[in-house]
Design an enzyme around this catalytic site. Structure first.
Site, PDB file in Angstrom:
ATOM      1  N   ARG A 194      -5.856  46.278  65.257  1.00 29.67           N
ATOM      2  CA  ARG A 194      -5.951  46.003  66.402  1.00 29.67           C
ATOM      3  C   ARG A 194      -4.435  45.991  66.762  1.00 29.67           C
ATOM      4  NH1 ARG A 194      -6.115  40.708  67.145  1.00 29.67           N
ATOM      5  NH2 ARG A 194      -6.922  40.435  65.276  1.00 29.67           N
TER       6      ARG A 194
ATOM      7  N   TYR B 123     -12.323  48.590  94.310  1.00 29.57           N
ATOM      8  CA  TYR B 123     -13.596  48.919  93.383  1.00 29.57           C
ATOM      9  C   TYR B 123     -14.372  47.748  93.238  1.00 29.57           C
ATOM     10  CZ  TYR B 123     -15.773  50.268  89.078  1.00 29.57           C
ATOM     11  OH  TYR B 123     -16.749  50.396  88.019  1.00 29.57           O
TER      12      TYR B 123
ATOM     13  N   ASP C 179      -3.712  50.182  91.256  1.00 34.18           N
ATOM     14  CA  ASP C 179      -4.648  51.031  90.823  1.00 34.18           C
ATOM     15  C   ASP C 179      -4.303  52.504  91.313  1.00 34.18           C
ATOM     16  OD1 ASP C 179      -6.913  52.280  90.063  1.00 34.18           O
ATOM     17  OD2 ASP C 179      -8.111  50.734  90.171  1.00 34.18           O
TER      18      ASP C 179
END
Length: 373
Positions: free
Chosen positions: A47, A100, A169
């Site tokens: 991880r 979005y 973004d």
């Protein structure tokens, strides 16, 4: 040595040549690593890190113009890592009200943590008026799905003067279309599910920054919430980057050709494409974008006309994603959450031959609208 974007994309992140080794090593599947003694070194647990991620992140960092990149399991995982790791109770975050819709859904989550969220439209750099006391400014340019563009450099300068970080973004443009970090942004974020990898077969996202402290905070967030990419997805993504420039060039050419073909078509309204001269965002887009992407949007008179248009297409997939080699389109209003009319279509141009794609779209438009004079 300075190289072109295609050359950069082909070689990005690949290890130095080694006799009898592949040019791009295969994915490393490992939940844990042999780890005797102290828990130090680049790979201690699955991880925390993976050699396949390392190569992909190096590649993305190079494409971003020289940055540290952190890969995530999806675009929204990358988005959330910034918005939720950089804001605390009492902070102010400025967001577009036309970005979005799933990103906008994080507004309620932030507010539940005691964060004040201010919103304004993307067009016209409206966020500049909301910067007082802000900790973070989130931009999305071009915006999804309306394709408005804001001046990243102008907002970044104003935000930094107010003491705020700026995150962009960059999903629509990709780093070969626009480099937010070069325009003053602190963080560049993208859903690599879309044009970055371009084949519609994986979910992935990334955050890139030139600030080592921010990069470490983002990595800790990823480790803590476990939003890690799978090694196979990371390897597929890295492999796909080699064709990024080729794909973007054809997609942009196709999108422009479609926009030009639809511009004067009776029954089509609200046509938007930043690369189209005359588009409201074209002037700003030309200043900060090197490629305008493969997505355009327009509206047909109503839901029935839009559905007829979509059903008549033969080369275009009806799907909610974009940026793929296979052209796709959808009636965006079916999802709710976006301020668009019922006949609004978001169209993602793929890499089909331009003349074939334009002919298919015009034929479908005739089916939906009739051959209006």
């Amino acid at each position: 040595m300075r190289v072109g974007d295609g050359t950069l994309a082909v070689g990005a992140g690949r290890p130095a040549p080694q006799n009898h080794a592949p040019g791009l090593p295969g994915p490393v599947f490992a939940a844990h690593y042999h780890l005797a003694g102290e828990a130090t070194g680049p790979y201690t647990y699955g991880r925390d890190g993976n050699p396949t991620w390392t190569l992909l992140e190096r590649a993305i960092g190079e494409l971003e113009g020289g940055a540290e990149a952190v890969a995530f399991s999806s675009g929204m995982a990358a988005v959330a890592s910034v918005l939720l790791s950089q804001a605390r109770a009492g902070d102010v975050v400025v967001m577009p009200d036309d970005c979005y819709h799933t990103t906008r859904a994080l507004k309620e989550r932030l507010e539940s943590y005691g964060v004040t969220v201010r919103t304004a439209p993307t067009a016209g750099e409206a966020q500049v008026r909301l910067l007082a006391g802000a900790r973070l400014v989130w931009l999305e340019t071009p915006s999804n799905p309306n394709l408005d563009v804001c001046d990243i450099a102008r907002i970044a300068e104003a935000a930094h003067a107010a003491g705020a970080l700026v995150a962009v973004d960059n999903t629509f443009a990709t780093p070969l279309g626009q480099r937010p970090l070069n325009l003053g942004a602190d963080l560049s974020v993208a859903s690599d599910t879309k044009a970055m990898t371009g084949h519609g077969d994986l979910l992935l996202g990334h955050v890139a920054t030139r600030n080592q402290e921010l990069a470490e905070q983002i990595r800790v967030w990823r480790k803590t919430v476990g939003a890690i990419p799978g090694p196979m997805e990371a390897w597929l993504a890295h492999r796909s980057l080699a064709t990024l420039e080729l794909r973007l060039e054809r997609q942009a050419a196709n999108a422009l050709a479609l926009a030009e073909a639809l511009r004067e078509r009776p029954g089509i309204s609200g046509l938007r494409y930043p690369g189209l001269p005359g588009d409201p965002s074209h002037g700003t887009a030309v200043r900060q974008m090197r490629r305008f992407g493969g997505v355009l949007s327009f509206a047909l008179p109503d839901e029935t006309a839009a559905e007829t248009f979509l059903g008549a297409l033969r080369l275009v997939m009806q799907a909610t994603s974009f940026g793929g080699v296979h052209s796709s389109a959808e009636r965006r209003e079916r999802w709710g959450g976006d301020a668009v009319p019922p006949g609004f279509v978001r169209f993602s141009a793929g890499i089909e031959n331009t003349e074939d794609l334009v002919a298919d779209v015009l034929r479908a438009a005739d089916a939906a609208l009739g051959k209006m004079p």
